[in-house]
Design an enzyme around this catalytic site. Sequence first.
Site, short mmCIF file in Angstrom:
data_model
loop_
_atom_site.label_atom_id
_atom_site.label_comp_id
_atom_site.label_asym_id
_atom_site.label_seq_id
_atom_site.Cartn_x
_atom_site.Cartn_y
_atom_site.Cartn_z
N SER A 133 40.36 44.11 33.57
CA SER A 133 40.11 43.64 34.80
C SER A 133 38.96 42.53 34.67
O SER A 133 38.18 42.62 33.83
CB SER A 133 39.78 44.75 35.85
N TYR A 146 34.24 51.84 37.44
CA TYR A 146 35.57 51.13 37.09
C TYR A 146 34.92 49.79 36.13
O TYR A 146 35.60 49.51 35.07
CB TYR A 146 36.27 50.60 38.34
#
Length: 244
Positions: A133, A146
């Site tokens: 990501s 994350y």
Amino acid sequence: KSRWSLTGMTALVTGGTRGIGHAIVEELASLGATVYTCSRNEAELNRCLQGWAAIGFSVSGSVCDASSRPQREQLFDKINNVGTNIRKPTTEYTSVEYSMLMATNFESAYHLCQLAYPLLKASGVGSIVFISSVAGLVHIGSGSIYGASKGAMNQLTKNLACEWAKDNIRCNCVAPWYIRTSLVEHLLDSEEFLDKIISRTPLKRPGEPKEVSSLVAFLCMPASSYITGQIVSVDGGMTAFSFS
Ligand code: NDP
């Protein structure tokens, strides 16, 4: 064999029933690969498998929770897509949330690569593509665990690319910005949030799963045979942009 085909190749796509993983299964199968996929929800998995069989795609699959070590041991991997998130301030995360996020987002990929290594080596032309990501490159307010899990994956890309180059195994990583999937649709449903995303994105829209799967397919093909150790953002220009 065509440089722009996946005929004769086999791929494992974790989390293929929705979102980016679903698009990757279809992209790879349509280019001739035999695909194996997994997810946790059996009914949804069977619905997807039936749909793919009906249009002639060579896709099989089974239920597997990729965050579970014993369940992973039943699988080998070429592509790991599974990921999840809990958003909150750093001081509010519990140790259980930390473990769950790291197990799903990072440890699953790490261990699947360990398991897959003998098969990737034997193939003579292995290719690993991680779905990371942009949160592993810059702060996007998605929560620190994350971000850390995806940052670890970005670095693992470089380590494996160098360590396993001797076996002709390539390892690359795709880093998406907001893509319309079940993971984030609740966020994009808010007009205020969507406006914030658009204001940060030169192409002025979130992406679609197919706009990620096309790059993944390329990174699996002989056409990308000299590309390894790279983290490629699929982000409408977001990481190139500061302000205007
Ligand atoms: P979705 O939630 O839409 O789809 C996730 C897929 O993975 C589903 O098929 C789900 O099925 C499966 N899955 C989730 N957890 C597990 C697990 N533990 N074991 C096995 N299968 C699992 O997610 P996206 O397509 O949006 O995300 C895919 C990847 O892309 C993730 O790594 C995410 O971090 C990354 N990403 C997504 C972005 C976005 O904006 N959408 C942006 C940047 C990165 P089931 O629930 O039945 O298991």
